[in-house]
Design a protein around this motif. Structure first.
Motif, PDB file in Angstrom:
ATOM      1  N   GLY A   9       0.794  -1.386  -0.104  1.00  0.00           N
ATOM      2  CA  GLY A   9       0.041   0.115  -0.057  1.00  0.00           C
ATOM      3  C   GLY A   9       0.852   1.224  -0.073  1.00  0.00           C
ATOM      4  O   GLY A   9       2.055   1.421  -0.198  1.00  0.00           O
ATOM      5  N   PRO A  10       0.299   2.386   0.612  1.00  0.00           N
ATOM      6  CA  PRO A  10       0.781   3.623   0.263  1.00  0.00           C
ATOM      7  C   PRO A  10       2.101   3.635   1.052  1.00  0.00           C
ATOM      8  O   PRO A  10       2.345   2.958   2.257  1.00  0.00           O
ATOM      9  CB  PRO A  10      -0.146   4.687   0.709  1.00  0.00           C
ATOM     10  N   VAL A  11       3.233   4.588   0.692  1.00  0.00           N
ATOM     11  CA  VAL A  11       4.417   4.531   1.617  1.00  0.00           C
ATOM     12  C   VAL A  11       3.918   5.512   2.754  1.00  0.00           C
ATOM     13  O   VAL A  11       3.609   6.582   2.454  1.00  0.00           O
ATOM     14  CB  VAL A  11       5.365   5.048   0.748  1.00  0.00           C
ATOM     15  N   LYS A  12       4.349   4.742   4.026  1.00  0.00           N
ATOM     16  CA  LYS A  12       3.996   5.808   5.112  1.00  0.00           C
ATOM     17  C   LYS A  12       5.102   6.516   5.608  1.00  0.00           C
ATOM     18  O   LYS A  12       6.228   5.928   5.880  1.00  0.00           O
ATOM     19  CB  LYS A  12       3.343   4.883   6.336  1.00  0.00           C
ATOM     20  N   TYR A  13       5.270   7.835   5.755  1.00  0.00           N
ATOM     21  CA  TYR A  13       6.269   8.542   6.505  1.00  0.00           C
ATOM     22  C   TYR A  13       6.345   8.558   7.941  1.00  0.00           C
ATOM     23  O   TYR A  13       7.192   8.196   8.585  1.00  0.00           O
ATOM     24  CB  TYR A  13       6.075   9.914   6.029  1.00  0.00           C
ATOM     25  N   GLY A  14       4.999   8.907   8.447  1.00  0.00           N
ATOM     26  CA  GLY A  14       4.970   8.682   9.895  1.00  0.00           C
ATOM     27  C   GLY A  14       3.661   9.296  10.155  1.00  0.00           C
ATOM     28  O   GLY A  14       2.926   9.450   9.456  1.00  0.00           O
ATOM     29  N   GLU A  15       3.361   9.566  11.798  1.00  0.00           N
ATOM     30  CA  GLU A  15       2.241  10.170  12.080  1.00  0.00           C
ATOM     31  C   GLU A  15       2.561  11.208  13.169  1.00  0.00           C
ATOM     32  O   GLU A  15       3.453  11.247  13.848  1.00  0.00           O
ATOM     33  CB  GLU A  15       1.459   9.075  12.917  1.00  0.00           C
ATOM     34  N   LEU A  16       1.605  12.396  13.193  1.00  0.00           N
ATOM     35  CA  LEU A  16       1.730  13.309  14.014  1.00  0.00           C
ATOM     36  C   LEU A  16       0.628  13.146  14.993  1.00  0.00           C
ATOM     37  O   LEU A  16      -0.744  12.946  14.487  1.00  0.00           O
ATOM     38  CB  LEU A  16       1.472  14.837  13.304  1.00  0.00           C
ATOM     39  N   ILE A  17       0.726  13.276  16.306  1.00  0.00           N
ATOM     40  CA  ILE A  17      -0.081  12.803  17.294  1.00  0.00           C
ATOM     41  C   ILE A  17      -0.321  14.241  18.165  1.00  0.00           C
ATOM     42  O   ILE A  17       0.753  14.727  18.592  1.00  0.00           O
ATOM     43  CB  ILE A  17       0.228  11.643  18.178  1.00  0.00           C
ATOM     44  N   VAL A  18      -1.292  14.903  18.504  1.00  0.00           N
ATOM     45  CA  VAL A  18      -1.664  15.801  19.242  1.00  0.00           C
ATOM     46  C   VAL A  18      -1.690  15.319  20.775  1.00  0.00           C
ATOM     47  O   VAL A  18      -2.434  14.634  21.364  1.00  0.00           O
ATOM     48  CB  VAL A  18      -3.038  16.422  19.222  1.00  0.00           C
ATOM     49  N   LEU A  19      -0.795  16.146  21.555  1.00  0.00           N
ATOM     50  CA  LEU A  19      -0.704  15.909  22.942  1.00  0.00           C
ATOM     51  C   LEU A  19      -1.832  16.186  23.439  1.00  0.00           C
ATOM     52  O   LEU A  19      -2.326  17.209  23.347  1.00  0.00           O
ATOM     53  CB  LEU A  19       0.495  16.422  23.521  1.00  0.00           C
ATOM     54  N   GLY A  20      -2.257  15.416  24.687  1.00  0.00           N
ATOM     55  CA  GLY A  20      -3.577  15.611  25.695  1.00  0.00           C
ATOM     56  C   GLY A  20      -4.802  15.181  25.006  1.00  0.00           C
ATOM     57  O   GLY A  20      -5.803  15.267  25.541  1.00  0.00           O
ATOM     58  N   CYS A  21      -4.600  14.418  23.881  1.00  0.00           N
ATOM     59  CA  CYS A  21      -5.741  13.595  23.229  1.00  0.00           C
ATOM     60  C   CYS A  21      -5.533  12.207  23.669  1.00  0.00           C
ATOM     61  O   CYS A  21      -4.397  11.502  22.945  1.00  0.00           O
ATOM     62  CB  CYS A  21      -6.011  13.844  22.149  1.00  0.00           C
ATOM     63  N   ASN A  22      -6.305  11.667  24.376  1.00  0.00           N
ATOM     64  CA  ASN A  22      -6.136  10.171  24.785  1.00  0.00           C
ATOM     65  C   ASN A  22      -6.534   9.278  23.882  1.00  0.00           C
ATOM     66  O   ASN A  22      -7.491   8.346  24.180  1.00  0.00           O
ATOM     67  CB  ASN A  22      -6.463   9.913  26.253  1.00  0.00           C
ATOM     68  N   GLY A  23      -6.185   9.135  22.644  1.00  0.00           N
ATOM     69  CA  GLY A  23      -6.696   8.264  21.409  1.00  0.00           C
ATOM     70  C   GLY A  23      -7.676   9.019  20.715  1.00  0.00           C
ATOM     71  O   GLY A  23      -8.017   8.630  19.437  1.00  0.00           O
ATOM     72  N   SER A  24      -8.451   9.972  20.919  1.00  0.00           N
ATOM     73  CA  SER A  24      -9.514  10.768  20.043  1.00  0.00           C
ATOM     74  C   SER A  24      -9.522  12.369  20.769  1.00  0.00           C
ATOM     75  O   SER A  24      -9.275  12.567  21.850  1.00  0.00           O
ATOM     76  CB  SER A  24     -10.753  10.124  19.943  1.00  0.00           C
ATOM     77  N   LEU A  25     -10.071  13.116  19.813  1.00  0.00           N
ATOM     78  CA  LEU A  25     -10.437  14.440  20.493  1.00  0.00           C
ATOM     79  C   LEU A  25     -11.763  14.510  21.474  1.00  0.00           C
ATOM     80  O   LEU A  25     -12.592  13.489  20.900  1.00  0.00           O
ATOM     81  CB  LEU A  25     -10.764  15.527  19.169  1.00  0.00           C
ATOM     82  N   PRO A  26     -11.677  15.293  22.003  1.00  0.00           N
ATOM     83  CA  PRO A  26     -12.989  15.304  23.131  1.00  0.00           C
ATOM     84  C   PRO A  26     -14.229  15.190  22.258  1.00  0.00           C
ATOM     85  O   PRO A  26     -15.317  14.518  22.898  1.00  0.00           O
ATOM     86  CB  PRO A  26     -12.820  16.565  23.922  1.00  0.00           C
ATOM     87  N   GLY A  27     -14.413  16.085  21.369  1.00  0.00           N
ATOM     88  CA  GLY A  27     -15.614  16.010  20.694  1.00  0.00           C
ATOM     89  C   GLY A  27     -15.784  14.863  19.519  1.00  0.00           C
ATOM     90  O   GLY A  27     -16.695  14.838  18.745  1.00  0.00           O
ATOM     91  N   GLY A  28     -14.621  13.941  19.299  1.00  0.00           N
ATOM     92  CA  GLY A  28     -14.632  12.844  18.295  1.00  0.00           C
ATOM     93  C   GLY A  28     -13.640  13.324  17.181  1.00  0.00           C
ATOM     94  O   GLY A  28     -13.581  14.615  16.907  1.00  0.00           O
ATOM     95  N   ASP A  29     -13.283  12.515  16.502  1.00  0.00           N
ATOM     96  CA  ASP A  29     -12.273  12.812  15.301  1.00  0.00           C
ATOM     97  C   ASP A  29     -13.169  13.125  14.121  1.00  0.00           C
ATOM     98  O   ASP A  29     -14.113  12.389  13.717  1.00  0.00           O
ATOM     99  CB  ASP A  29     -11.348  11.537  15.119  1.00  0.00           C
ATOM    100  N   MET A  30     -12.865  13.912  13.076  1.00  0.00           N
ATOM    101  CA  MET A  30     -13.526  14.126  12.040  1.00  0.00           C
ATOM    102  C   MET A  30     -12.569  14.660  11.061  1.00  0.00           C
ATOM    103  O   MET A  30     -11.980  15.732  11.282  1.00  0.00           O
ATOM    104  CB  MET A  30     -14.755  14.942  12.126  1.00  0.00           C
TER     105      MET A  30
END
Length: 413
Positions: A9-30
């Motif tokens: 599949g696609p070549v993955k460079y990496g990921e950016l993760i927001v500190l303070g989000c324990n797996g998802s945004l408080p209002g949900g990811d979108m």
């Protein structure tokens, strides 16, 4: 496309993760607003590189600024004078843009991280905060730069922004509140240690921090450091902090599936409340914010784990969870009494160790080495002083060391 790409599949460079989000945004990811984003090789390269420098605002410079097909950066040195740098296509790189703006030119929309019990004020994140370029060919070297191009493909630094001429005849500058970068002292893993915070310029040069976040005088150049992101690098946008994890780094990091296995292993040990003698259990990762009847609670000064009980305090668990001091029935130590929550964002872990320590005062649980690392990382909090914080909720750490070792009561049978 090579046979290898067709399989993997696609070549993955990496990921950016927001500190303070324990797996998802408080209002949900979108859509483009989420707690983490994966950067992959684009179908067509969209990288850019500096080209012609217009020291005076000529007709050609004006055309570059007005053209929606041409990238450019404008540096206003005075009300009557602007330096324009044309940018040309770079087919060897992919560019990704980050900021608060919801314009289509922004790939990752980031809003201010508000810790528990905090209040959201006016945002200090730039609408076009920073851009990241990834080399399309291995080893996929990744760079970060302050400022991102708007929908007209322009970056404009106003008269009051810090700016200067470089020795090689280029113009460079800093954004209003700046983009800070911290590389870990060594590989992001069990023995990693925090590095030193630097500020990255529009052209990707590194500097010591300004006296204040928005001071007009830049810091000193740091020639021996670069804007190349490594596994575990932190990028602060003055209101939100992002963690960069490389594809290779993530391959050695525990997955959500592994964290779920650790949770089940903890629960299989049937930890017991030493007061009520009832069996405790960490709730599933999907119910990470909902208090459960079997929820483990901890006295943060001593680390003794209990079920919820009304010993020496209020009857309402929601009120107690706010951090009211209680006396531990086991050792008589007084301190905050809070529920324990598993840290669900696997990218924050430096190892796959057993969840054994909790952050103070929030009660998020992770491995000892992960807790030890993050308690030593001093994080920017907008325009306020740097302070260590829980990576899962961004609440500033307190107590003597910011973390506590958990002491579980085994079943008597």
């Amino acid at each position: 496309m090579s046979d290898e790409e067709k399989v993997k599949g696609p070549v993955k460079y990496g990921e950016l993760i927001v500190l303070g989000c324990n797996g998802s945004l408080p209002g949900g990811d979108m859509a483009r607003r989420k707690s983490r984003v994966c950067l992959c090789r684009r179908t067509k390269a969209n990288g850019v590189k500096a080209g012609t420098v217009h020291a005076t605002y000529t007709d050609q410079a004006a055309m570059a600024v007005s053209s929606k097909e041409q990238h450019s950066i404008s540096y206003a040195t005075s009300r009557a004078h602007t330096v324009v740098v044309e940018y040309t296509c770079d087919s060897s790189a992919d560019m990704f843009q980050i900021g608060r703006s919801t314009e289509n030119t922004i790939d990752f929309v980031v809003t201010d991280t508000v810790p528990p019990e905090g209040e959201a004020g006016q945002s200090t994140i730039s609408r076009f905060a920073c851009r990241i370029t990834c080399q399309r060919s291995p080893p996929h070297t990744t760079h970060v730069y302050a400022a991102a191009f708007d929908s007209s493909r322009n970056i404009f630094l106003g008269e009051k922004a810090a700016k200067w001429w470089t020795q090689d005849g280029q113009m460079d500058g800093l954004t209003t509140n700046g983009v800070l970068v911290m590389h870990p002292g060594q590989d992001f893993g069990q023995g990693c240690r925090p590095g030193t915070w630097r500020e990255v310029s529009v052209c990707g040069n590194m500097f010591t921090l300004r006296q204040t976040r928005s001071a007009q005088q830049r810091g000193n150049a740091v020639k021996e450091e670069s804007n190349v992101l490594v596994d575990g690098s932190l990028i602060d946008l003055c209101g939100a902090t992002l963690l960069w994890r490389t594809a290779d780094g993530l391959s050695h990091t525990p997955t959500v599936k592994h964290l779920e296995a650790l949770r089940q292993e903890l629960n299989a040990g049937r930890p017991q409340c030493p007061v009520g003698f009832n069996t405790l259990a960490f709730p599933s990762l999907r119910r990470k914010d909902i208090l459960d009847d079997k929820q483990p609670w901890v006295y943060l000064r001593c680390g003794h784990v209990h079920g919820y009980h009304a010993w020496g305090g209020r009857q309402n668990p929601q009120a107690v969870a706010q951090g009211q001091e209680r006396e531990c029935p086991m050792c008589r130590t007084r301190g905050s009494y809070v529920p324990l929550w598993l840290g669900c964002e696997a990218a924050f872990y430096v190892d796959a160790g057993t969840p054994s320590h909790a952050f103070v005062p929030c009660g998020h649980v992770c491995s000892e080495k992960t807790a030890s690392y993050w308690r030593r990382v001093l994080l920017p909090h907008g325009t306020y002083p740097f302070q260590a914080a829980c990576p899962f909720c961004f609440q500033p750490l307190g107590g003597d060391s910011g973390i506590v070792r958990l002491i579980f009561q085994s079943p008597l049978d």
